[in-house]
Design an enzyme around this catalytic site. Sequence first.
Site, PDB file in Angstrom:
ATOM      1  N   ARG A  35       1.009  -1.182  -0.063  1.00  0.00           N
ATOM      2  CA  ARG A  35       0.065  -0.023   0.051  1.00  0.00           C
ATOM      3  C   ARG A  35       0.908   1.225   0.065  1.00  0.00           C
ATOM      4  NH1 ARG A  35      -3.753  -1.783   4.888  1.00  0.00           N
ATOM      5  NH2 ARG A  35      -1.777  -2.855   5.392  1.00  0.00           N
ATOM      6  N   ASP A  60       5.007  -6.466  -3.792  1.00  0.00           N
ATOM      7  CA  ASP A  60       4.334  -7.930  -3.358  1.00  0.00           C
ATOM      8  C   ASP A  60       5.353  -8.888  -2.921  1.00  0.00           C
ATOM      9  OD1 ASP A  60       2.865 -10.190  -2.596  1.00  0.00           O
ATOM     10  OD2 ASP A  60       1.244  -9.321  -4.022  1.00  0.00           O
ATOM     11  N   TYR A 153      -1.819 -21.723   8.613  1.00  0.00           N
ATOM     12  CA  TYR A 153      -0.732 -20.708   8.985  1.00  0.00           C
ATOM     13  C   TYR A 153       0.285 -20.862   9.870  1.00  0.00           C
ATOM     14  CZ  TYR A 153       0.222 -16.297  11.691  1.00  0.00           C
ATOM     15  OH  TYR A 153       0.865 -15.459  12.173  1.00  0.00           O
ATOM     16  N   GLY A 184       3.011 -13.694  20.612  1.00  0.00           N
ATOM     17  CA  GLY A 184       1.422 -14.410  20.908  1.00  0.00           C
ATOM     18  C   GLY A 184       0.536 -13.189  20.232  1.00  0.00           C
ATOM     19  N   VAL A 186      -1.510 -10.109  19.258  1.00  0.00           N
ATOM     20  CA  VAL A 186      -1.008  -8.531  18.943  1.00  0.00           C
ATOM     21  C   VAL A 186      -2.060  -8.013  18.242  1.00  0.00           C
ATOM     22  CG1 VAL A 186       0.601  -7.088  18.309  1.00  0.00           C
ATOM     23  CG2 VAL A 186       1.330  -9.399  18.465  1.00  0.00           C
ATOM     24  N   PHE A 190      -4.062  -7.523  12.004  1.00  0.00           N
ATOM     25  CA  PHE A 190      -3.958  -8.853  11.368  1.00  0.00           C
ATOM     26  C   PHE A 190      -5.335  -9.823  11.427  1.00  0.00           C
ATOM     27  CE2 PHE A 190      -3.269 -13.420  13.350  1.00  0.00           C
ATOM     28  CZ  PHE A 190      -2.518 -13.810  12.468  1.00  0.00           C
TER      29      PHE A 190
HETATM   30  P1  NDP Z   1      -0.878  -6.359   9.896  1.00  0.00           P
HETATM   31  O1  NDP Z   1      -1.842  -6.915   9.259  1.00  0.00           O
HETATM   32  O2  NDP Z   1      -1.060  -5.148  10.705  1.00  0.00           O
HETATM   33  O3  NDP Z   1       0.421  -6.186   8.951  1.00  0.00           O
HETATM   34  C1  NDP Z   1       0.789  -7.009   8.145  1.00  0.00           C
HETATM   35  C2  NDP Z   1       1.842  -6.304   7.172  1.00  0.00           C
HETATM   36  O4  NDP Z   1       2.359  -7.378   6.180  1.00  0.00           O
HETATM   37  C3  NDP Z   1       1.489  -5.156   6.491  1.00  0.00           C
HETATM   38  O5  NDP Z   1       2.183  -4.135   6.297  1.00  0.00           O
HETATM   39  C4  NDP Z   1       1.410  -5.799   4.925  1.00  0.00           C
HETATM   40  O6  NDP Z   1       1.293  -4.505   3.907  1.00  0.00           O
HETATM   41  C5  NDP Z   1       2.198  -6.847   4.827  1.00  0.00           C
HETATM   42  N1  NDP Z   1       1.947  -7.719   3.963  1.00  0.00           N
HETATM   43  C6  NDP Z   1       1.013  -8.791   4.032  1.00  0.00           C
HETATM   44  N2  NDP Z   1       0.989  -9.731   2.724  1.00  0.00           N
HETATM   45  C7  NDP Z   1       1.969  -8.857   1.965  1.00  0.00           C
HETATM   46  C8  NDP Z   1       2.388  -9.189   0.617  1.00  0.00           C
HETATM   47  N3  NDP Z   1       2.014 -10.188  -0.066  1.00  0.00           N
HETATM   48  N4  NDP Z   1       3.432  -8.335   0.211  1.00  0.00           N
HETATM   49  C9  NDP Z   1       4.032  -7.210   0.779  1.00  0.00           C
HETATM   50  N5  NDP Z   1       3.554  -7.179   2.053  1.00  0.00           N
HETATM   51  C10 NDP Z   1       2.467  -7.769   2.936  1.00  0.00           C
HETATM   52  O7  NDP Z   1      -0.387  -7.693  10.998  1.00  0.00           O
HETATM   53  P2  NDP Z   1       0.930  -7.624  12.018  1.00  0.00           P
HETATM   54  O8  NDP Z   1       1.523  -6.369  12.152  1.00  0.00           O
HETATM   55  O9  NDP Z   1       0.264  -8.254  13.311  1.00  0.00           O
HETATM   56  O10 NDP Z   1       1.711  -8.922  11.383  1.00  0.00           O
HETATM   57  C11 NDP Z   1       3.136  -8.866  11.101  1.00  0.00           C
HETATM   58  C12 NDP Z   1       3.726 -10.102  11.259  1.00  0.00           C
HETATM   59  O11 NDP Z   1       3.434 -10.670  12.702  1.00  0.00           O
HETATM   60  C13 NDP Z   1       2.966 -11.132  10.540  1.00  0.00           C
HETATM   61  O12 NDP Z   1       4.073 -11.960   9.995  1.00  0.00           O
HETATM   62  C14 NDP Z   1       2.128 -11.784  11.480  1.00  0.00           C
HETATM   63  O13 NDP Z   1       2.046 -13.240  10.862  1.00  0.00           O
HETATM   64  C15 NDP Z   1       3.142 -11.745  12.707  1.00  0.00           C
HETATM   65  N6  NDP Z   1       2.337 -12.153  13.835  1.00  0.00           N
HETATM   66  C16 NDP Z   1       1.461 -11.370  14.117  1.00  0.00           C
HETATM   67  C17 NDP Z   1       0.624 -11.697  15.412  1.00  0.00           C
HETATM   68  C18 NDP Z   1      -0.799 -10.985  15.702  1.00  0.00           C
HETATM   69  O14 NDP Z   1      -1.389 -11.455  16.540  1.00  0.00           O
HETATM   70  N7  NDP Z   1      -0.998  -9.832  15.372  1.00  0.00           N
HETATM   71  C19 NDP Z   1       0.970 -12.648  16.218  1.00  0.00           C
HETATM   72  C20 NDP Z   1       2.394 -13.336  15.941  1.00  0.00           C
HETATM   73  C21 NDP Z   1       2.840 -13.095  14.740  1.00  0.00           C
HETATM   74  P3  NDP Z   1       0.617  -4.381   2.780  1.00  0.00           P
HETATM   75  O15 NDP Z   1      -0.897  -5.082   2.929  1.00  0.00           O
HETATM   76  O16 NDP Z   1       0.608  -2.943   2.482  1.00  0.00           O
HETATM   77  O17 NDP Z   1       1.160  -5.104   1.636  1.00  0.00           O
HETATM   78  C1  8X3 Z   2      -0.768 -14.928  15.434  1.00  0.00           C
HETATM   79  C2  8X3 Z   2      -1.125 -15.603  16.652  1.00  0.00           C
HETATM   80  O1  8X3 Z   2      -2.390 -17.420  17.684  1.00  0.00           O
HETATM   81  O2  8X3 Z   2      -3.765 -15.800  16.136  1.00  0.00           O
HETATM   82  O3  8X3 Z   2       0.425 -15.361  14.623  1.00  0.00           O
HETATM   83  O4  8X3 Z   2      -1.964 -17.541  15.476  1.00  0.00           O
HETATM   84  S1  8X3 Z   2      -2.233 -16.573  16.254  1.00  0.00           S
END
Ligand code: NDP
Ligand code: 8X3
Length: 252
Positions: A35, A60, A153, A184, A186, A190
């Site tokens: 984005r 991407d 996932y 865990g 966040v 997401f």
């Molecule tokens: P968000 O959805 O807030 O952020 C995800 C980010 O990933 C966005 O900036 C998005 O950018 C980017 N993204 C997703 N798909 C693509 C793509 N195909 N190409 C480029 N960029 C991409 O989630 P979080 O900040 O929570 O997640 C960040 C990481 O933390 C992830 O790997 C997630 O699995 C991991 N995580 C999250 C947890 C949670 O509970 N939230 C817990 C544990 C791990 P854009 O859409 O602009 O491309």
């Molecule tokens: C995100 C945490 O427990 O929703 O990675 O899969 S959970």
Amino acid sequence: MKKTIFITGATSGIGEASAIKFAAAGFRLILTGRRADRLSNLSSRLKTLYQSDVLQLVFDVQNRKQVNEAIESMNDEWKQVDILLNNAGLALGREPFDQASVDDWDTMLHTNVNGLLYVSRAVLPLMEKSNSPQIINIGSIAGKEVYADGNVYCASKFAVDAITKAMRIDLLKKGIKVTVIHPGAVETEFSVVRFKGDVKKASAAYIGFQPLHAADVADAIFYVAGLPDHVCINELVIMPKQQASTSYFDKK
Ligand code: NDP
Ligand code: 8X3
């Protein structure tokens, strides 16, 4: 010379919070995501708040050609990276194995696994001149324990864990530290992404307990990035106080 961090998924959540944290500490930032408008807004904020040097790259992570072209397009002044934060990722759906969407499986594997591999291979040559190179991968507690309806996932995050271990072994002789951070729950976009815009379902994921903030995870990332060069945190699991495992919460 100022250090440079390359952050994937900087448009939201943990990536955005990390960009703010590292900008405040004077890092040069390469911020990436799909984005472009969000990257521009964040970049303007960081320039105003911290006079940061910021480069935005829109791609991407699933598309190897886009990844390589974006990274090759950088001017020489940006072609030195000290820290790579592989954070971009997503979950899609939460259904049993026999009902989950196979397209969602593809997208999760292409993003969380292939995307991380493509970006890492493209950025690695840019880390060669760094005095203290480090790769920080964002895994998940879902990469430590499988939970009901988490199937692919979880598998994608188990893969991130395995790739981190492989990188640490294979890049040892290059002096690159490799860390995985497993959060865990966040509260970020997401769950809205996971439940495909169903905000009610998404917010239900955080009812009855205090989830982590994206900034809490950014603080942990900043900590592992700031240790002396001879110290490497291999793995860090960061959880909300009220969450003991993927499925066991103390909800009030
Ligand atoms: P968000 O959805 O807030 O952020 C995800 C980010 O990933 C966005 O900036 C998005 O950018 C980017 N993204 C997703 N798909 C693509 C793509 N195909 N190409 C480029 N960029 C991409 O989630 P979080 O900040 O929570 O997640 C960040 C990481 O933390 C992830 O790997 C997630 O699995 C991991 N995580 C999250 C947890 C949670 O509970 N939230 C817990 C544990 C791990 P854009 O859409 O602009 O491309
Ligand atoms: C995100 C945490 O427990 O929703 O990675 O899969 S959970």
